[in-house]
Write a protein that holds these residues in place. Structure first.
Motif, PDB file in Angstrom:
ATOM      1  N   TYR A 102      23.783  -5.529 -33.780  1.00 57.87           N
ATOM      2  CA  TYR A 102      22.624  -6.234 -34.312  1.00 57.87           C
ATOM      3  C   TYR A 102      21.552  -5.246 -34.752  1.00 57.87           C
ATOM      4  CZ  TYR A 102      24.625 -10.414 -32.180  1.00 57.87           C
ATOM      5  OH  TYR A 102      25.457 -11.447 -31.837  1.00 57.87           O
ATOM      6  N   LYS A 132      15.990 -10.891 -35.365  1.00 59.21           N
ATOM      7  CA  LYS A 132      17.279 -10.276 -35.092  1.00 59.21           C
ATOM      8  C   LYS A 132      18.326 -10.796 -36.058  1.00 59.21           C
ATOM      9  CE  LYS A 132      20.076 -11.710 -31.773  1.00 59.21           C
ATOM     10  NZ  LYS A 132      20.698 -12.026 -30.465  1.00 59.21           N
ATOM     11  N   CYS A 133      19.198  -9.907 -36.527  1.00 59.67           N
ATOM     12  CA  CYS A 133      20.314 -10.350 -37.371  1.00 59.67           C
ATOM     13  C   CYS A 133      21.492  -9.397 -37.187  1.00 59.67           C
ATOM     14  CB  CYS A 133      19.897 -10.421 -38.839  1.00 59.67           C
ATOM     15  SG  CYS A 133      19.539  -8.821 -39.590  1.00 59.67           S
ATOM     16  N   ILE A 134      22.632  -9.781 -37.745  1.00 59.61           N
ATOM     17  CA  ILE A 134      23.807  -8.916 -37.714  1.00 59.61           C
ATOM     18  C   ILE A 134      23.488  -7.621 -38.458  1.00 59.61           C
ATOM     19  CG2 ILE A 134      26.214  -8.679 -38.457  1.00 59.61           C
ATOM     20  CD1 ILE A 134      25.847 -10.667 -36.193  1.00 59.61           C
ATOM     21  N   SER A 135      23.905  -6.512 -37.940  1.00 53.84           N
ATOM     22  CA  SER A 135      23.586  -5.210 -38.524  1.00 53.84           C
ATOM     23  C   SER A 135      23.981  -5.138 -40.003  1.00 53.84           C
ATOM     24  CB  SER A 135      24.309  -4.107 -37.749  1.00 53.84           C
ATOM     25  OG  SER A 135      23.879  -2.841 -38.167  1.00 53.84           O
TER      26      SER A 135
END
Length: 325
Positions: free
Chosen positions: A44, A138-141
């Motif tokens: 993340y 927050k998010c997926i990398s």
């Protein structure tokens, strides 16, 4: 120095000359026009933004929440947590501070953002309440959208109407001058603009759609935001004055104070660049969000095509029109 943001050349020098440490974990770092930083934590990444509210006397708690959450939403990311700093002058009552915190609590409850910390202080350093917030998402990398991603040929889309925030602030703060110019219905409409300044929905929709860049329109208005986006992306733009979505109420208010709505603080609107603007406009409409294609990204200077003057170069933004009143 005058009120408002620093001169852009000064700001760029201030930022670029004070970057002694650059860590590998920072994927998107500070720069002119880049409102969020992105830190890679492996699977993340964390998106972070911070901003104060200094140009409004009313609704500062509400504005502080949305101005900061909008920055994170402009990365296509859901804001999840907020830290709040309140600096209040010595004559402030507890009830006034409590009212600001109630506004913050009410607005964060609407968008499912948790207040996780901050600081509250009475100080002689300010002459009215100042609220500054930091928001985390927050998010997926690798999925966060940056301001610096605009590509030549992209359509430029703006959401909702421009200068909603500025119009709301002016009507609240200058009601005595406007009550003989605006009808009761128009005053109520302007006061309701506070409920339209979140861009979280368009950020989520556009992020999933797949766009090249997003930037929320704050100080300096749409022309300032376009200049910032173009500078960050190393591109130009060509936009059209007659395509700019500005309400009749905003036009009236701006005429009274002889200010330009295209240079007026505009939280509630987002600039989005994409190869397929028409499809994005349709998708946003399905989600209840009006949007307009106002021009295209180019490889030249920033150009505004005006109805009477033709093509004019858009200079780097100066202080917001709000500070001219």
């Amino acid at each position: 120095m005058k009120s408002g943001k620093l001169n852009w050349d000064d700001l760029k020098g201030l930022i670029n000359n004070n970057k002694s440490v650059k860590r590998d974990e920072v994927r998107v770092r500070n720069g002119v026009g880049e409102d969020c930083s992105v830190i890679d934590f492996g699977e993340y990444e964390c998106v972070i933004s911070t901003d104060p509210i200094t140009g409004a006397a009313e609704n500062i708690g509400r504005l502080a929440v949305h101005v900061n959450c909008n920055d994170v939403a402009s990365c296509g990311v859901d804001p999840m947590a907020i830290l709040v700093t309140i600096l209040a002058p010595e004559n402030t009552t507890f009830e006034e501070i409590n009212d600001v915190m109630k506004q913050i609590d009410e607005e964060t409850s609407k968008i499912n953002v948790e207040i996780i910390g901050g600081h509250t202080e009475i100080t002689s350093a300010v002459n009215r309440i100042v609220v500054s917030c930091t928001v985390l998402g927050k998010c997926i990398s690798g999925k966060a959208v940056s301001t610096a991603g605009a590509q030549i040929g992209d359509d430029i889309v703006v959401t909702k109407s421009l200068a909603l925030e500025g119009t709301n602030i002016i009507v609240n703060d200058k009601i005595e001058k406007l009550k003989d110019v605006l009808t009761k219905e128009e005053i109520n409409e302007a006061k309701e603009y506070i409920n339209k300044i979140s861009v979280i929905m368009e950020g989520k929709v556009s992020g999933k759609f797949g766009v090249n860049s997003m930037h929320d329109i704050t100080e300096g208005g749409v022309l300032g935001a376009l200049w910032e986006l173009a500078d960050a992306s190393n591109v130009g733009f060509k936009v059209y004055e007659d395509r700019m979505p500005v309400t009749a109420v905003t036009k009236k208010v701006c005429k009274v104070f002889n200010i330009d709505p295209l240079k007026l603080i505009s939280s509630g609107s987002m600039i989005i660049t994409t190869k397929n603007g028409e499809e994005l406009v349709k998708l946003l409409m399905k989600n209840g969000i009006n949007s307009t294609i106002i021009g295209n990204i180019t490889n030249d200077e920033g150009i505004l095509v005006k109805e009477l003057e033709g093509e004019v170069i858009v200079p780097q933004p100066e202080r917001d029109e709000l500070f001219s009143i």
